[in-house]
Design a protein around this motif. Structure first.
Motif, short mmCIF file in Angstrom:
data_model
loop_
_atom_site.label_atom_id
_atom_site.label_comp_id
_atom_site.label_asym_id
_atom_site.label_seq_id
_atom_site.Cartn_x
_atom_site.Cartn_y
_atom_site.Cartn_z
N LEU A 85 -10.32 -6.51 14.54
CA LEU A 85 -11.72 -6.12 14.31
C LEU A 85 -12.64 -6.67 15.40
O LEU A 85 -13.58 -6.01 15.82
CB LEU A 85 -12.17 -6.60 12.94
CG LEU A 85 -11.54 -5.86 11.73
CD1 LEU A 85 -11.90 -6.55 10.43
CD2 LEU A 85 -12.01 -4.40 11.70
N VAL A 88 -12.34 -4.53 18.67
CA VAL A 88 -13.04 -3.23 18.68
C VAL A 88 -14.54 -3.38 18.43
O VAL A 88 -15.26 -2.39 18.28
CB VAL A 88 -12.43 -2.27 17.63
CG1 VAL A 88 -10.98 -1.97 17.97
CG2 VAL A 88 -12.54 -2.84 16.22
N GLY A 89 -15.01 -4.63 18.35
CA GLY A 89 -16.45 -4.87 18.21
C GLY A 89 -17.00 -4.71 16.81
O GLY A 89 -18.22 -4.64 16.63
N GLU A 90 -16.13 -4.69 15.80
CA GLU A 90 -16.58 -4.55 14.41
C GLU A 90 -16.87 -5.94 13.82
O GLU A 90 -16.15 -6.44 12.96
CB GLU A 90 -15.52 -3.82 13.59
CG GLU A 90 -15.28 -2.38 14.00
CD GLU A 90 -16.42 -1.47 13.57
OE1 GLU A 90 -17.25 -1.89 12.74
OE2 GLU A 90 -16.49 -0.33 14.06
N LYS A 92 -19.30 -7.04 11.88
CA LYS A 92 -19.67 -7.07 10.47
C LYS A 92 -18.44 -7.02 9.57
O LYS A 92 -18.32 -7.80 8.61
CB LYS A 92 -20.60 -5.90 10.16
CG LYS A 92 -21.15 -5.91 8.74
CD LYS A 92 -22.13 -4.77 8.52
CE LYS A 92 -22.68 -4.79 7.09
NZ LYS A 92 -23.65 -3.68 6.86
N GLU A 93 -17.50 -6.11 9.89
CA GLU A 93 -16.26 -6.01 9.10
C GLU A 93 -15.39 -7.24 9.30
O GLU A 93 -14.73 -7.70 8.36
CB GLU A 93 -15.49 -4.75 9.51
CG GLU A 93 -16.14 -3.45 9.07
CD GLU A 93 -16.27 -3.36 7.56
OE1 GLU A 93 -15.31 -3.75 6.86
OE2 GLU A 93 -17.33 -2.92 7.07
N MET A 94 -15.39 -7.78 10.50
CA MET A 94 -14.62 -8.99 10.78
C MET A 94 -15.13 -10.16 9.94
O MET A 94 -14.34 -10.88 9.31
CB MET A 94 -14.73 -9.31 12.27
CG MET A 94 -14.20 -10.68 12.66
SD MET A 94 -14.62 -11.08 14.36
CE MET A 94 -14.30 -12.83 14.38
N THR A 219 -20.65 -14.40 16.85
CA THR A 219 -20.50 -13.13 16.14
C THR A 219 -21.65 -12.83 15.18
O THR A 219 -21.62 -11.80 14.50
CB THR A 219 -19.18 -13.09 15.35
OG1 THR A 219 -19.24 -14.04 14.27
CG2 THR A 219 -17.99 -13.41 16.24
#
Length: 303
Positions: A85, A88-90, A92-94, A219
């Motif tokens: 995650l 891929v720059g996610e 918030k999900e990470m 992050t």
């Protein structure tokens, strides 16, 4: 070498090599500090006390390691998803996955570790026949350490995914190494081995605070949400789950009947509180559906 379409040549990528050695080097410093903390405490205890203390320390480590393996295996399965995650720059999900990993792994530790914490004396008596000096206190403090570590480990996985290891390893090294002179001074002033264990346990919340700040720096991790949804909720679950089993241990005589009743009620209370208070509506639905599917499958197999 056997396939014509494949070829190989040596390439020196200066930037990649620098990144790799930075990662390895700073991680080595953090690992050394953790090892020095663990083994240094053993050496200091040997300076002030007999081998009985280190024997008790070994028993406590054996019990806590076997319990923590369940949690560690769960968190190991989540780690690749955290890295993916971030790649891929996610973010918030990470960060959501990090919170869920910390939450559910600590729930698992509560279900397994809280009965051991409450009935430590009976379990050690059943295992060894007698209770060595300091063992009960060492095991209980070590279980608290395991809880703090299970909360902090997903945060560390998020920092590992970022790859910038200088700051986190410096802060963790300071937290772990600062414990050693503090313990030495405390024991020199007449403190007990139990106090040495309590001082050791204090390095974990300090490391957690540093890791939370570092992950937020890289992050945008939501620290207030983490404190509210993970730490505060976890404390409430532990208190509610421990009340009734603790009352049983105070009012029932020591023995197998008390052990069986307190452990059963502790596990039942933990599961109920975690289900209704620790899980959100969506997760409760998934758990119920999973259980129904398992029961339906078992019934189908039997018929």
């Amino acid at each position: 070498r056997k396939f014509e379409e494949c070829s190989m040549r040596l390439v020196w990528d200066k930037k990649l090599s620098k990144d790799i050695w930075n990662y390895v080097g700073w991680n080595s410093i953090g690992s050394f500090a953790y090892m020095a903390n663990n083994q240094g405490i053993t050496v200091i205890l040997n300076l002030f006390f007999s081998t009985i203390v280190n024997a008790a320390r070994g028993i406590a480590a054996t019990v806590s390691t076997n319990i923590y393996n369940f949690v560690f295996n769960f968190q190991t399965a989540v780690r690749p998803q955290i890295t993916k995650l971030f790649a891929v720059g996610e973010f918030k999900e990470m960060n959501k996955l990090i919170c869920n990993s910390a939450k559910y792994s600590t729930y698992l530790l509560i279900i397994i570790g809280l009965p051991v914490f409450i009935e430590t004396e009976y379990l050690i008596t059943l295992w060894l026949g007698h209770v060595p000096t300091y063992v009960i206190a060492f095991i209980r403090i070590t279980l608290v350490e395991m809880l703090l570590k299970s909360i902090d480990l997903p945060i560390g996985d998020g920092i590992q995914a970022v790859g910038k290891m200088k700051l986190p390893n410096i802060t963790s090294a300071i937290a772990y190494l600062a414990v050693l002179p503090t313990i030495y001074i405390a024991l020199s002033l007449g403190a007990s081995p139990v106090m040495a264990y309590i001082i050791t346990c204090m390095s974990y919340p300090l490391a957690l605070v540093c890791d939370l700040w570092i992950l937020r720096k890289y992050t945008g991790f939501d620290i207030p949400f983490y404190c509210r949804d993970i730490l505060a909720r976890l404390l409430i679950i532990i208190i509610i789950s421990a009340v009734l089993p603790t009352v049983i241990t105070f009012y029932m005589p020591f023995g197998f009947l008390r052990f069986a009743l307190s452990v059963s009620i502790c596990v039942l209370c933990s599961c109920i509180v975690i289900f209704y208070y620790g899980l959100n509506k969506e997760m409760r639905y998934k758990v119920v559906r999973k259980v129904k599917n398992k029961l339906a499958f078992a019934f189908h197999q039997n018929t």
